[in-house]
Design a protein around this motif. Structure first.
Motif, PDB file in Angstrom:
ATOM      1  N   LEU A 174      14.085  27.699   9.123  1.00  0.00           N
ATOM      2  CA  LEU A 174      13.290  29.233   9.013  1.00  0.00           C
ATOM      3  C   LEU A 174      14.237  30.015   9.664  1.00  0.00           C
ATOM      4  O   LEU A 174      14.278  31.239   9.017  1.00  0.00           O
ATOM      5  CB  LEU A 174      12.022  29.198   9.535  1.00  0.00           C
ATOM      6  N   ASN A 175      14.779  29.643  10.734  1.00  0.00           N
ATOM      7  CA  ASN A 175      15.410  30.681  11.570  1.00  0.00           C
ATOM      8  C   ASN A 175      16.793  31.030  11.026  1.00  0.00           C
ATOM      9  O   ASN A 175      17.005  32.336  11.047  1.00  0.00           O
ATOM     10  CB  ASN A 175      15.952  30.048  13.077  1.00  0.00           C
ATOM     11  N   GLU A 176      17.465  30.255  10.061  1.00  0.00           N
ATOM     12  CA  GLU A 176      18.578  30.363   9.342  1.00  0.00           C
ATOM     13  C   GLU A 176      18.193  31.455   8.198  1.00  0.00           C
ATOM     14  O   GLU A 176      18.952  32.369   7.815  1.00  0.00           O
ATOM     15  CB  GLU A 176      19.397  29.470   8.845  1.00  0.00           C
ATOM     16  N   ILE A 177      16.990  31.199   7.525  1.00  0.00           N
ATOM     17  CA  ILE A 177      16.403  32.204   6.724  1.00  0.00           C
ATOM     18  C   ILE A 177      16.294  33.575   7.078  1.00  0.00           C
ATOM     19  O   ILE A 177      16.569  34.667   6.557  1.00  0.00           O
ATOM     20  CB  ILE A 177      15.181  31.561   5.856  1.00  0.00           C
ATOM     21  N   ASN A 178      15.598  33.531   8.318  1.00  0.00           N
ATOM     22  CA  ASN A 178      15.246  34.930   8.869  1.00  0.00           C
ATOM     23  C   ASN A 178      16.654  35.499   9.244  1.00  0.00           C
ATOM     24  O   ASN A 178      16.658  36.785   8.995  1.00  0.00           O
ATOM     25  CB  ASN A 178      14.326  34.622  10.149  1.00  0.00           C
ATOM     26  N   THR A 179      17.536  34.825   9.655  1.00  0.00           N
ATOM     27  CA  THR A 179      18.765  35.506   9.934  1.00  0.00           C
ATOM     28  C   THR A 179      19.440  36.093   8.564  1.00  0.00           C
ATOM     29  O   THR A 179      19.846  37.362   8.483  1.00  0.00           O
ATOM     30  CB  THR A 179      19.911  34.487  10.691  1.00  0.00           C
ATOM     31  N   MET A 180      19.291  35.262   7.691  1.00  0.00           N
ATOM     32  CA  MET A 180      19.725  35.794   6.369  1.00  0.00           C
ATOM     33  C   MET A 180      19.095  37.385   5.992  1.00  0.00           C
ATOM     34  O   MET A 180      19.613  38.180   5.432  1.00  0.00           O
ATOM     35  CB  MET A 180      19.695  34.983   5.222  1.00  0.00           C
ATOM     36  N   ARG A 197      -1.937  31.166  -5.011  1.00  0.00           N
ATOM     37  CA  ARG A 197      -2.157  31.239  -3.502  1.00  0.00           C
ATOM     38  C   ARG A 197      -3.081  29.991  -3.261  1.00  0.00           C
ATOM     39  O   ARG A 197      -4.055  29.559  -3.952  1.00  0.00           O
ATOM     40  CB  ARG A 197      -3.001  32.432  -3.236  1.00  0.00           C
ATOM     41  N   ASP A 198      -2.645  29.076  -2.241  1.00  0.00           N
ATOM     42  CA  ASP A 198      -3.352  27.990  -1.616  1.00  0.00           C
ATOM     43  C   ASP A 198      -3.802  28.122  -0.144  1.00  0.00           C
ATOM     44  O   ASP A 198      -2.774  27.778   0.527  1.00  0.00           O
ATOM     45  CB  ASP A 198      -2.574  26.764  -2.124  1.00  0.00           C
ATOM     46  N   PRO A 199      -4.875  28.367   0.073  1.00  0.00           N
ATOM     47  CA  PRO A 199      -5.371  28.708   1.441  1.00  0.00           C
ATOM     48  C   PRO A 199      -5.023  27.422   2.579  1.00  0.00           C
ATOM     49  O   PRO A 199      -4.511  27.371   3.525  1.00  0.00           O
ATOM     50  CB  PRO A 199      -6.562  28.951   1.640  1.00  0.00           C
ATOM     51  N   GLU A 200      -5.379  26.164   1.840  1.00  0.00           N
ATOM     52  CA  GLU A 200      -4.958  25.073   2.505  1.00  0.00           C
ATOM     53  C   GLU A 200      -3.694  24.656   2.888  1.00  0.00           C
ATOM     54  O   GLU A 200      -3.281  24.465   3.821  1.00  0.00           O
ATOM     55  CB  GLU A 200      -5.639  23.790   1.940  1.00  0.00           C
ATOM     56  N   TRP A 201      -2.917  25.032   1.680  1.00  0.00           N
ATOM     57  CA  TRP A 201      -1.256  24.837   2.028  1.00  0.00           C
ATOM     58  C   TRP A 201      -0.752  25.765   3.096  1.00  0.00           C
ATOM     59  O   TRP A 201       0.031  25.622   3.879  1.00  0.00           O
ATOM     60  CB  TRP A 201      -0.471  24.979   0.699  1.00  0.00           C
ATOM     61  N   GLU A 202      -1.291  27.029   2.768  1.00  0.00           N
ATOM     62  CA  GLU A 202      -0.967  28.167   3.878  1.00  0.00           C
ATOM     63  C   GLU A 202      -1.246  27.708   5.299  1.00  0.00           C
ATOM     64  O   GLU A 202      -0.400  28.198   6.113  1.00  0.00           O
ATOM     65  CB  GLU A 202      -1.421  29.321   3.376  1.00  0.00           C
ATOM     66  N   LYS A 203      -2.431  27.301   5.598  1.00  0.00           N
ATOM     67  CA  LYS A 203      -3.123  26.775   6.672  1.00  0.00           C
ATOM     68  C   LYS A 203      -1.887  25.740   7.437  1.00  0.00           C
ATOM     69  O   LYS A 203      -1.586  25.815   8.670  1.00  0.00           O
ATOM     70  CB  LYS A 203      -4.382  26.429   6.798  1.00  0.00           C
ATOM     71  N   LYS A 204      -1.215  25.102   6.604  1.00  0.00           N
ATOM     72  CA  LYS A 204      -0.455  23.870   7.130  1.00  0.00           C
ATOM     73  C   LYS A 204       0.685  24.388   7.284  1.00  0.00           C
ATOM     74  O   LYS A 204       1.687  23.651   8.086  1.00  0.00           O
ATOM     75  CB  LYS A 204      -0.496  22.686   6.034  1.00  0.00           C
ATOM     76  N   ASN A 205       1.291  25.521   6.801  1.00  0.00           N
ATOM     77  CA  ASN A 205       2.819  26.177   6.674  1.00  0.00           C
ATOM     78  C   ASN A 205       2.782  27.650   7.212  1.00  0.00           C
ATOM     79  O   ASN A 205       3.317  28.340   6.476  1.00  0.00           O
ATOM     80  CB  ASN A 205       3.109  25.878   5.211  1.00  0.00           C
ATOM     81  N   ARG A 206       2.085  28.018   8.013  1.00  0.00           N
ATOM     82  CA  ARG A 206       1.912  29.201   8.782  1.00  0.00           C
ATOM     83  C   ARG A 206       3.318  29.749   8.992  1.00  0.00           C
ATOM     84  O   ARG A 206       3.294  31.126   8.285  1.00  0.00           O
ATOM     85  CB  ARG A 206       1.065  29.424   9.717  1.00  0.00           C
ATOM     86  N   PRO A 207       4.100  29.161   9.532  1.00  0.00           N
ATOM     87  CA  PRO A 207       5.567  29.868   9.797  1.00  0.00           C
ATOM     88  C   PRO A 207       6.193  30.182   8.366  1.00  0.00           C
ATOM     89  O   PRO A 207       6.769  31.275   8.027  1.00  0.00           O
ATOM     90  CB  PRO A 207       6.293  29.032  10.706  1.00  0.00           C
ATOM     91  N   VAL A 208       6.176  29.327   7.289  1.00  0.00           N
ATOM     92  CA  VAL A 208       6.820  29.325   6.119  1.00  0.00           C
ATOM     93  C   VAL A 208       6.063  30.542   5.519  1.00  0.00           C
ATOM     94  O   VAL A 208       6.971  31.409   4.977  1.00  0.00           O
ATOM     95  CB  VAL A 208       6.724  28.299   5.361  1.00  0.00           C
ATOM     96  N   ILE A 209       4.932  30.752   5.362  1.00  0.00           N
ATOM     97  CA  ILE A 209       4.192  31.852   4.713  1.00  0.00           C
ATOM     98  C   ILE A 209       4.385  33.183   5.201  1.00  0.00           C
ATOM     99  O   ILE A 209       4.570  34.161   4.388  1.00  0.00           O
ATOM    100  CB  ILE A 209       2.684  31.260   4.240  1.00  0.00           C
ATOM    101  N   ALA A 210       4.557  33.144   6.485  1.00  0.00           N
ATOM    102  CA  ALA A 210       4.733  34.192   7.518  1.00  0.00           C
ATOM    103  C   ALA A 210       5.989  34.883   7.074  1.00  0.00           C
ATOM    104  O   ALA A 210       5.945  36.108   6.647  1.00  0.00           O
ATOM    105  CB  ALA A 210       4.398  34.077   8.803  1.00  0.00           C
ATOM    106  N   LEU A 211       7.053  34.175   7.131  1.00  0.00           N
ATOM    107  CA  LEU A 211       8.377  34.653   6.651  1.00  0.00           C
ATOM    108  C   LEU A 211       8.540  34.982   5.260  1.00  0.00           C
ATOM    109  O   LEU A 211       8.852  36.015   4.785  1.00  0.00           O
ATOM    110  CB  LEU A 211       9.615  33.598   6.839  1.00  0.00           C
ATOM    111  N   TYR A 212       8.024  34.243   4.233  1.00  0.00           N
ATOM    112  CA  TYR A 212       7.845  34.359   2.789  1.00  0.00           C
ATOM    113  C   TYR A 212       7.136  35.808   2.412  1.00  0.00           C
ATOM    114  O   TYR A 212       7.917  36.714   1.952  1.00  0.00           O
ATOM    115  CB  TYR A 212       7.250  33.521   2.276  1.00  0.00           C
ATOM    116  N   ARG A 213       6.023  36.157   3.112  1.00  0.00           N
ATOM    117  CA  ARG A 213       5.432  37.562   3.122  1.00  0.00           C
ATOM    118  C   ARG A 213       6.167  38.562   3.598  1.00  0.00           C
ATOM    119  O   ARG A 213       6.268  39.773   3.103  1.00  0.00           O
ATOM    120  CB  ARG A 213       4.011  37.202   3.446  1.00  0.00           C
TER     121      ARG A 213
END
Length: 70
Positions: free
Chosen positions: A5-11, A46-62
């Motif tokens: 996620l850090n590398e993707i954020n850098t990109m 949108r899958d709230p359960e998946w999002e709850k388990k993957n908060r950093p991923v969905i935050a960067l994606y959004r």
């Protein structure tokens, strides 16, 4: 190739602060999002359960999604 996620954020930051036009930035942001969808298996609908388990991923994606000019 897998990226952290850090590398993707850098990109993301490199694209955001680059001198390319907004259309090209949007295209590159979309490519980053597609890469994340594949790597992190982000659900198409949108899958709230998946999002709850993957908060950093969905935050960067959004964050990337909101940066596009469409």
């Amino acid at each position: 190739m897998k990226f952290s996620l850090n590398e993707i954020n850098t990109m993301y930051e490199e694209i955001l602060h680059s001198d390319i036009d907004e259309e090209q930035k949007s295209k590159k942001f979309a490519e980053l999002m597609t890469m994340m969808e594949k790597q992190f298996k982000i659900p198409f609908l949108r899958d709230p359960e998946w999002e709850k388990k993957n908060r950093p991923v969905i935050a960067l994606y959004r964050k990337i999604s909101l940066s596009r000019k469409i």
